[in-house]
Design an enzyme around this catalytic site. Structure first.
Site, PDB file in Angstrom:
ATOM      1  N   PHE A   1       3.462   6.757   1.755  1.00 44.61           N
ATOM      2  CA  PHE A   1       4.553   7.477   1.112  1.00 44.61           C
ATOM      3  C   PHE A   1       4.091   8.366  -0.035  1.00 44.61           C
ATOM      4  O   PHE A   1       4.890   9.054  -0.649  1.00 44.61           O
ATOM      5  CB  PHE A   1       5.586   6.473   0.584  1.00 44.61           C
ATOM      6  CG  PHE A   1       6.067   5.528   1.645  1.00 44.61           C
ATOM      7  CD1 PHE A   1       7.015   5.919   2.574  1.00 44.61           C
ATOM      8  CD2 PHE A   1       5.546   4.250   1.735  1.00 44.61           C
ATOM      9  CE1 PHE A   1       7.447   5.051   3.568  1.00 44.61           C
ATOM     10  CE2 PHE A   1       5.975   3.368   2.716  1.00 44.61           C
ATOM     11  CZ  PHE A   1       6.922   3.779   3.635  1.00 44.61           C
TER      12      PHE A   1
ATOM     13  N   PRO B   1       0.820  -1.212   0.000  1.00 48.48           N
ATOM     14  CA  PRO B   1       0.000   0.000   0.000  1.00 48.48           C
ATOM     15  C   PRO B   1       0.854   1.261   0.000  1.00 48.48           C
ATOM     16  O   PRO B   1       1.775   1.410   0.801  1.00 48.48           O
ATOM     17  CB  PRO B   1      -0.812  -0.134   1.283  1.00 48.48           C
ATOM     18  CG  PRO B   1      -0.950  -1.610   1.461  1.00 48.48           C
ATOM     19  CD  PRO B   1       0.359  -2.197   0.993  1.00 48.48           C
ATOM     20  N   CYS B   2       0.542   2.171  -0.928  1.00 50.21           N
ATOM     21  CA  CYS B   2       1.421   3.316  -1.169  1.00 50.21           C
ATOM     22  C   CYS B   2       1.052   4.558  -0.368  1.00 50.21           C
ATOM     23  O   CYS B   2       1.812   5.520  -0.332  1.00 50.21           O
ATOM     24  CB  CYS B   2       1.421   3.662  -2.653  1.00 50.21           C
ATOM     25  SG  CYS B   2      -0.187   4.229  -3.284  1.00 50.21           S
ATOM     26  N   GLN B   3      -0.123   4.582   0.265  1.00 52.04           N
ATOM     27  CA  GLN B   3      -0.575   5.809   0.925  1.00 52.04           C
ATOM     28  C   GLN B   3       0.407   6.370   1.952  1.00 52.04           C
ATOM     29  O   GLN B   3       0.519   7.595   2.080  1.00 52.04           O
ATOM     30  CB  GLN B   3      -1.936   5.580   1.570  1.00 52.04           C
ATOM     31  CG  GLN B   3      -3.089   5.442   0.576  1.00 52.04           C
ATOM     32  CD  GLN B   3      -3.249   4.010   0.092  1.00 52.04           C
ATOM     33  OE1 GLN B   3      -2.424   3.158   0.366  1.00 52.04           O
ATOM     34  NE2 GLN B   3      -4.320   3.747  -0.638  1.00 52.04           N
TER      35      GLN B   3
END
Length: 405
Positions: free
Chosen positions: A95, A91-93
């Site tokens: 960063f 999950p990228c949220q």
């Protein structure tokens, strides 16, 4: 380097973490890997994969039923030393530039689980991707920590240990030059999807690791498409406009930011050798204009969601460049990044099918859920064509190594 004919037909085995709607998984399948397990906790993303399996969509019909649950609860023991590639997009949220920027303080930071999967499966290679915000200066120390955890996955974090203490242990181990235990040669690069034939300016950080005992020499594939080639076809020869049947009097002016660049291209007098960047117009040209709230007959997920509006910093994507980065958003889908901007100033939301094309999903791949939910899945996805390009290079190395053995 090309894979041998014998190995080119043999599927290599993979495990997919954080599968989402299947963008990375599709590209890896297209590169010749066979998924043995897929893990994803989001219900809608799992519904998307299951629905395409029920419809017999290839290659999804041959995928395992996704494990719908927290990756932290998944048992990797059946796959130990049986897997060629572990892949996924944590999950990228934590960063993301568009997110809260909490990094390691965010409970959605699941990079430690990527390291656990590598440690317990011991694959020959891994492929992970994330947003370019991971390279922000304020995340520099934590990014180093991620790289070292993936390099030495068996050097685990102790109970109640701060991540900074674990980083110090990893640094000491690394500088000691020891070769004991499981280790990987890890490299990374920020790749722009537009450079690999994706009609979207989408920069992702891609991490690739090979087990150190294999002794592989790896480099990322070089760009196959360039902005200069697009500018040449648009503003030097006009070939782009001719292909789209746009008469000279209907063609726009050169955007001011490209004037000097086009002048240099004309002065050089030679078209760049690479293919041109693909534009929004290139990939949407054959789709009918969508109808509000009603799916267009014969075209999956193609209906108009009303209410789009432009405002400062949210002006939509122009027709004749790659689209702006599609985003999932923290509090719902951000409309400015997911709009089409007409030359006369009108804007409208992309349909789900249009957004899927911008992410290079196949046209027969359906996205489950309402518009906002389907767009969230696409905003979180990895462009299929970019992941395929990287995965093909990984497969070539793994296939040739198997033949040599």
């Amino acid at each position: 380097m090309k894979a041998s004919k014998n190995n080119a037909s043999r599927p290599l085995e993979s495990v997919e973490l954080f599968a989402g709607a299947g963008g990375l998984a599709l590209g890896i399948s297209d590169a010749g890997f066979h998924h043995r397990a897929m893990i994803e906790r989001d219900r809608w993303a799992c519904d998307t994969i299951r629905y395409n399996q029920e419809r017999g969509v290839s290659p999804v019909v041959n995928w395992p039923t996704p494990y719908q649950g927290d990756v932290r609860d998944f048992d990797y023991s059946p796959y130990e030393e049986r897997i060629d590639l572990v892949s996924g997009g944590p999950p990228c949220q934590p960063f993301s530039i568009g997110g809260k920027h909490r990094g390691y303080r965010d409970d959605r930071d699941i990079f430690p689980e990527a390291a656990r999967a590598v440690r317990e499966i011991r694959p020959r290679a891994f492929l992970f991707e994330n947003v370019r915000g991971l390279l922000r200066p304020n995340f520099a120390e934590y990014f180093k920590y991620i790289l070292l955890r993936l390099t030495y996955p068996e050097l685990v974090r102790r109970a109640n240990d701060k991540w900074t203490n674990h980083l110090a242990r990893l640094e000491r181990h690394h500088t000691a030059g020891t070769s004991r235990g499981l280790s990987y040669n890890v490299t990374f690069r920020a790749l722009n999807a537009a450079d690999y034939g994706v009609p979207q300016a989408r920069v992702r950080v891609v991490l690739v690791g090979f087990r150190a005992d294999l002794g592989f020499e790896w480099s990322f594939p070089e760009p196959e498409h360039t902005l200069d080639s697009l500018l040449w076809d648009q503003w030097v020869t006009g070939e782009y406009w001719d292909e789209h049947s746009i008469s000279k009097r209907r063609r726009p002016s050169i955007p001011q930011r490209f004037v000097s660049r086009v002048a240099k291209l004309k002065s050089a007098g030679e078209k760049p050798s690479a293919a041109r960047w693909r534009t929004v117009r290139d990939v949407l040209r054959d789709l009918p204009e969508p109808t509000e709230r009603q799916e267009t007959k014969g075209v999956l997920n193609h209906w108009l969601n009303p209410g789009a509006r432009a405002y400062t910093g949210h002006t939509g994507s122009p027709f004749d460049l790659p689209a702006k980065t599609l985003k999932a958003g923290v509090h719902g889908v951000p409309g400015g990044e997911n709009m089409l901007a007409h030359a006369d100033g009108r804007v409208r939301y992309f349909t789900v099918r249009e957004a899927a094309r911008l992410q290079t999903f196949p046209d027969n791949y359906a996205l489950e859920g309402a518009w906002s939910e389907a767009m969230r899945q696409l905003g979180n996805a990895v462009p299929v064509k970019m992941s395929q390009t990287v995965a093909v290079r990984i497969r070539e190395l793994l296939s040739n190594e198997a033949e040599a053995a």
